[in-house]
Design a protein around this motif. Structure first.
Motif, mmCIF file in Angstrom:
data_model
loop_
_atom_site.group_PDB
_atom_site.id
_atom_site.type_symbol
_atom_site.label_atom_id
_atom_site.label_comp_id
_atom_site.label_asym_id
_atom_site.label_seq_id
_atom_site.Cartn_x
_atom_site.Cartn_y
_atom_site.Cartn_z
ATOM 1 N N LYS A 166 36.132 -21.973 -42.765
ATOM 2 C CA LYS A 166 36.872 -20.846 -42.182
ATOM 3 C C LYS A 166 35.950 -19.957 -41.343
ATOM 4 O O LYS A 166 34.798 -19.711 -41.744
ATOM 5 C CB LYS A 166 37.522 -20.017 -43.293
ATOM 6 N N MET B 78 38.313 -17.560 -58.912
ATOM 7 C CA MET B 78 37.187 -16.860 -58.293
ATOM 8 C C MET B 78 36.679 -15.799 -59.258
ATOM 9 O O MET B 78 37.455 -14.990 -59.740
ATOM 10 C CB MET B 78 37.643 -16.186 -57.004
ATOM 11 N N ILE C 292 42.789 -23.014 -49.143
ATOM 12 C CA ILE C 292 42.267 -22.179 -50.232
ATOM 13 C C ILE C 292 42.629 -20.707 -50.076
ATOM 14 O O ILE C 292 42.153 -19.875 -50.843
ATOM 15 C CB ILE C 292 40.723 -22.306 -50.353
ATOM 16 N N MET D 283 31.150 -20.746 -55.701
ATOM 17 C CA MET D 283 31.005 -20.530 -54.264
ATOM 18 C C MET D 283 29.506 -20.388 -53.984
ATOM 19 O O MET D 283 28.686 -20.637 -54.852
ATOM 20 C CB MET D 283 31.782 -19.280 -53.834
ATOM 21 N N THR D 284 29.166 -19.955 -52.788
ATOM 22 C CA THR D 284 27.750 -19.872 -52.429
ATOM 23 C C THR D 284 26.920 -19.096 -53.463
ATOM 24 O O THR D 284 25.858 -19.532 -53.864
ATOM 25 C CB THR D 284 27.589 -19.225 -51.033
ATOM 26 N N ARG E 123 33.423 -24.756 -53.890
ATOM 27 C CA ARG E 123 33.898 -24.442 -52.535
ATOM 28 C C ARG E 123 32.831 -23.602 -51.850
ATOM 29 O O ARG E 123 32.660 -22.421 -52.142
ATOM 30 C CB ARG E 123 35.218 -23.651 -52.618
ATOM 31 N N ILE E 124 32.082 -24.219 -50.938
ATOM 32 C CA ILE E 124 30.904 -23.541 -50.393
ATOM 33 C C ILE E 124 30.996 -23.384 -48.876
ATOM 34 O O ILE E 124 31.185 -24.364 -48.155
ATOM 35 C CB ILE E 124 29.627 -24.318 -50.789
ATOM 36 N N GLY E 125 30.895 -22.155 -48.425
ATOM 37 C CA GLY E 125 30.915 -21.858 -47.005
ATOM 38 C C GLY E 125 29.555 -21.424 -46.495
ATOM 39 O O GLY E 125 28.860 -22.158 -45.768
ATOM 40 N N THR E 126 29.126 -20.224 -46.876
ATOM 41 C CA THR E 126 27.930 -19.599 -46.333
ATOM 42 C C THR E 126 26.669 -20.455 -46.480
ATOM 43 O O THR E 126 25.879 -20.560 -45.528
ATOM 44 C CB THR E 126 27.712 -18.217 -46.998
ATOM 45 N N ARG F 201 29.578 -15.841 -41.912
ATOM 46 C CA ARG F 201 30.777 -15.890 -41.053
ATOM 47 C C ARG F 201 30.806 -14.699 -40.109
ATOM 48 O O ARG F 201 30.420 -13.586 -40.477
ATOM 49 C CB ARG F 201 32.050 -15.864 -41.917
ATOM 50 N N VAL G 220 33.651 -25.048 -46.936
ATOM 51 C CA VAL G 220 34.592 -24.012 -46.493
ATOM 52 C C VAL G 220 34.237 -23.601 -45.061
ATOM 53 O O VAL G 220 33.277 -22.880 -44.826
ATOM 54 C CB VAL G 220 34.559 -22.806 -47.442
#
Ligand SMILES: *Cc1c(COP(=O)(O)O)cnc(C)c1O
Length: 230
Positions: free
Chosen positions: A25, A160, A72, A203-204, A219-222, A228, A23
């Motif tokens: 973003k 989520m 997403i 997620m994270t 779905r992994i961002g951090t 962010r 992710v």
């Protein structure tokens, strides 16, 4: 830790059957390029303009055509043309109105669009998504009606969990999504338009639990890119 190290250590934890969606973003193009060079190919964005800008920018650089983009975020029907030409999966279809608009876009562009239905599984009122009954009614219509709906393939469900440290709550919410997907898979067995093979959750903060609970897509961002900067 570097982005490459982060991806390597997450991949190390994921069974080969679980897809890692990075992710990106709010992170700059440089971060995406770094992840790409580390072998990551599936990325997700949550804002239409940001997605379009990044895809176009990468197009100018060239050589990243094998990136698979997912959307997403909350998608407004007047923003479809900024998103649908670029993505292989819209994970966040959260209303019948949006589903219909995607179908109309697909029809007029001669495309088929793959989507997940976003399910409301958390106890928080603010989270988007369908209840089981809403999704069930929509899927029945999709299966029986021709027209724009025939341009959409449902590939599964997305959800989520609540923002909480209580693992029991999160596990129960994840399990409700799995249960819904199993029920729909049975209701629509053999359907060409409706499949339930993807269960996108985790997620994270909760992906190890998600994997143990039956996620097929985290779905992994951090944990990949760091915090962010909003
Ligand atoms: C931002 C976002 C994520 C990633 O969240 P992290 O906690 O940074 O891993 C996953 N799913 C959706 C829908 C998001 O908007």
């Amino acid at each position: 830790m570097s982005i490459a190290t982060n991806i390597a250590s997450i991949m190390n934890e994921l069974p080969s059957t679980v897809k890692l969606v990075a992710v990106s973003k709010f992170h700059p193009l440089e971060a995406i390029l770094e992840a790409y060079d580390a072998g990551q190919r599936v990325f997700a964005e949550s804002r239409p303009q940001e997605l379009k800008d990044k895809v176009e920018h990468l197009g100018q650089i060239g050589g990243h055509e094998d990136i698979e983009w997912h959307f997403i975020g909350h998608l407004q029907t007047n923003k479809l043309k900024m998103v649908l030409p670029y993505v292989s999966l819209v994970q966040s279809v959260d209303s019948r109105r949006l589903m219909e608009a995607i179908g109309v876009w697909a029809e007029s562009n001669g495309k088929t669009v793959d989507v997940l239905l976003e399910m409301h599984i958390s106890s928080e009122a603010s989270k988007q998504g369908f209840t089981f009954d809403e999704a069930s009614a929509l899927l029945k219509d999709m299966e029986s009606l021709s027209g724009p709906f025939s341009r959409i393939r449902v590939r599964g469900l997305m959800g989520m969990a609540s923002l909480t440290d209580d693992e029991d709550i999160i596990r129960n919410e994840f399990l409700s999504l799995v249960r819904y997907a199993d029920m729909f898979a049975e209701m629509f067995a053999g359907s060409e338009r409706i499949g339930m093979e993807e269960r996108s959750f985790g997620m994270t903060g909760d992906y190890p639990l998600a994997v143990r609970t039956g996620s097929t897509m985290v779905r992994i961002g951090t944990a990949i890119f760091g915090e962010r900067q909003y």
